[in-house]
Design an enzyme around this catalytic site. Sequence first.
Site, short mmCIF file in Angstrom:
data_model
loop_
_atom_site.label_atom_id
_atom_site.label_comp_id
_atom_site.label_asym_id
_atom_site.label_seq_id
_atom_site.Cartn_x
_atom_site.Cartn_y
_atom_site.Cartn_z
N ALA A 63 0.76 -1.30 -0.11
CA ALA A 63 -0.05 -0.05 -0.04
C ALA A 63 1.07 1.26 -0.04
O ALA A 63 2.11 1.10 0.52
CB ALA A 63 -0.93 -0.02 1.33
N GLY A 108 0.73 -5.13 1.08
CA GLY A 108 -0.49 -5.10 0.33
C GLY A 108 -0.08 -6.05 -1.04
O GLY A 108 -0.94 -6.48 -1.57
N GLU A 111 -0.21 -9.60 -0.01
CA GLU A 111 -1.81 -9.85 0.12
C GLU A 111 -2.52 -9.78 -1.22
O GLU A 111 -3.31 -10.70 -1.23
CB GLU A 111 -2.38 -8.65 0.92
CG GLU A 111 -1.78 -8.84 2.47
CD GLU A 111 -2.29 -7.66 3.30
OE1 GLU A 111 -1.92 -6.38 2.87
OE2 GLU A 111 -2.60 -7.57 4.50
N GLU A 131 4.47 -5.05 7.78
CA GLU A 131 3.64 -4.06 8.34
C GLU A 131 4.30 -3.75 9.87
O GLU A 131 4.32 -2.68 10.50
CB GLU A 131 2.33 -4.57 8.24
CG GLU A 131 1.64 -4.33 6.74
CD GLU A 131 1.95 -5.51 6.05
OE1 GLU A 131 2.63 -6.50 6.20
OE2 GLU A 131 1.14 -5.72 5.00
N1 DAK Z 1 4.56 3.19 -1.08
C1 DAK Z 1 5.03 4.22 -1.49
N2 DAK Z 1 6.18 4.59 -2.34
C2 DAK Z 1 6.81 3.56 -2.43
C3 DAK Z 1 6.53 2.24 -1.87
C4 DAK Z 1 5.29 2.07 -1.07
N3 DAK Z 1 4.86 1.01 -0.63
N4 DAK Z 1 7.43 1.34 -2.03
C5 DAK Z 1 8.31 2.13 -2.95
N5 DAK Z 1 7.98 3.07 -3.15
C6 DAK Z 1 8.62 4.38 -3.85
C7 DAK Z 1 9.71 5.02 -3.16
O1 DAK Z 1 9.49 5.98 -2.14
C8 DAK Z 1 10.59 5.46 -4.29
O2 DAK Z 1 9.99 6.82 -4.58
P1 DAK Z 1 10.85 7.86 -5.16
O3 DAK Z 1 11.73 8.15 -3.85
O4 DAK Z 1 11.66 7.50 -6.37
O5 DAK Z 1 9.82 8.89 -5.44
C9 DAK Z 1 10.24 4.44 -5.46
O6 DAK Z 1 8.98 3.67 -5.03
C10 DAK Z 1 11.48 3.51 -5.55
O7 DAK Z 1 11.76 2.96 -4.17
P2 DAK Z 1 13.05 2.55 -3.61
O8 DAK Z 1 14.10 3.92 -4.02
O9 DAK Z 1 12.86 2.37 -2.31
O10 DAK Z 1 13.71 1.44 -4.38
P3 DAK Z 1 14.76 0.34 -3.32
O11 DAK Z 1 14.93 -0.64 -4.76
O12 DAK Z 1 15.65 0.95 -3.09
O13 DAK Z 1 13.84 -0.44 -2.49
C11 DAK Z 1 11.92 -1.64 -1.67
C12 DAK Z 1 12.86 -1.44 -3.04
C13 DAK Z 1 10.82 -2.29 -2.22
C14 DAK Z 1 12.85 -2.68 -0.90
C15 DAK Z 1 11.62 -0.25 -0.92
O14 DAK Z 1 10.81 0.49 -2.03
C16 DAK Z 1 10.56 -0.62 0.11
O15 DAK Z 1 10.94 -0.95 1.28
N6 DAK Z 1 9.21 -0.21 0.04
C17 DAK Z 1 8.52 -0.47 1.03
C18 DAK Z 1 7.80 -1.79 1.14
C19 DAK Z 1 7.05 -1.98 2.40
O16 DAK Z 1 7.18 -1.88 3.34
N7 DAK Z 1 5.69 -2.24 1.87
C20 DAK Z 1 4.56 -2.53 2.82
C21 DAK Z 1 3.73 -1.13 2.92
S1 DAK Z 1 2.72 -1.37 4.15
C22 DAK Z 1 -4.63 -1.28 5.98
C23 DAK Z 1 -4.73 -2.13 4.70
C24 DAK Z 1 -3.41 -2.41 4.09
C25 DAK Z 1 -2.43 -2.07 4.38
C26 DAK Z 1 -2.16 -1.14 5.48
C27 DAK Z 1 -3.48 -0.85 6.22
N8 DAK Z 1 -5.82 -0.78 6.22
C28 DAK Z 1 -6.91 -1.75 6.65
C29 DAK Z 1 -5.87 0.42 6.75
C30 DAK Z 1 -1.07 -2.23 3.70
C31 DAK Z 1 -0.01 -1.94 4.03
C32 DAK Z 1 1.19 -2.04 3.44
O17 DAK Z 1 1.24 -2.66 2.36
#
Ligand code: DAK
Length: 262
Positions: A63, A108, A111, A131
């Site tokens: 997400a 997400g 998921e 998360e």
């Molecule tokens: N959201 C927004 N932007 C993201 C992103 C994300 N999840 N993942 C990557 N990006 C963006 C980065 O900010 C970056 O943007 P710029 O800085 O270039 O503008 C671009 O994508 C490239 O990412 P990186 O520079 O970080 O690329 P790397 O190769 O260095 O790293 C990575 C790739 C996938 C390891 C890293 O980007 C990363 O850790 N991303 C986050 C992964 C993550 O933690 N995903 C889980 C998100 S939490 C809910 C329902 C569902 C959810 C929550 C609540 N409710 C019921 C309310 C779900 C939650 C989630 O999914």
Amino acid sequence: MEFILYEVDGAVATITINRPKALNALNSQVLDELNATLDAVDLNTVRCLILTGAGDKSFVAGADIGEMSTLTKAEGEAFGKKGNDVFRKLEKFPIPVIAAVNGFALGGGCEISMSCDIRICSDNAVFGQPEVGLGITPGFGGTQRLARLVSPGMAKQLIYTARNIKAEEAYRIGLVNAVYPQEELIPAAQKMAAGIAAQAPIAVRNCKKAIDDGLQVSIDEAIVIEEKLFGDCFETEDQKAGMGNFLAPKDQKVKVVEFKNC
Ligand code: DAK
């Protein structure tokens, strides 16, 4: 549509989440567009769906953390509902959905892949539910679907530790059915989808429903669900065509029955 590509090739359709600059992260607009795209699938012609992400680095990196970071409690709930509604629509979609996981499938992203019937992935795929490291629980069904797909113990370990796993480990624990080199992933998904689309469509749909509905109830109730869906097939022309071809004299048999979806 800004963030969703939709292509149809015969009886197989492909939905591509197309937001590569953010590694295809799911914001509200992506979820809205995905919802509208699913609603628009022509189920008279499309018999199998492939879901993938744009580029060769990420399927869906979760997400959108930027969008989520400022949500109030009420907005968080609304965002969660939006996501859950789309994921559930995907899960209950009448035809099979194959997730072709072409890179990161985090939060997400993992998921949404688990809302699909079948997951295959590229060799650079990474799965995880990070998360708890962000101070939240998985919110799009991760605690429920991962535990059902792998095992409660393995799901708990992955979720509690927020540890990401690579493609081979995802294969070993049964999260994905197969791993391919990146360039072979989409062709493999298309081949599998075409193989599904060539079967009797109503029978395939009924199999999906029997498996999914049956898993929610006791085995006694599940068998009744199967009986009903089995019986339904006997009202179809496809059943007559399939069995008719099997019983036809050798010189009148066709190699591939062209099922008409009726
Ligand atoms: N959201 C927004 N932007 C993201 C992103 C994300 N999840 N993942 C990557 N990006 C963006 C980065 O900010 C970056 O943007 P710029 O800085 O270039 O503008 C671009 O994508 C490239 O990412 P990186 O520079 O970080 O690329 P790397 O190769 O260095 O790293 C990575 C790739 C996938 C390891 C890293 O980007 C990363 O850790 N991303 C986050 C992964 C993550 O933690 N995903 C889980 C998100 S939490 C809910 C329902 C569902 C959810 C929550 C609540 N409710 C019921 C309310 C779900 C939650 C989630 O999914």
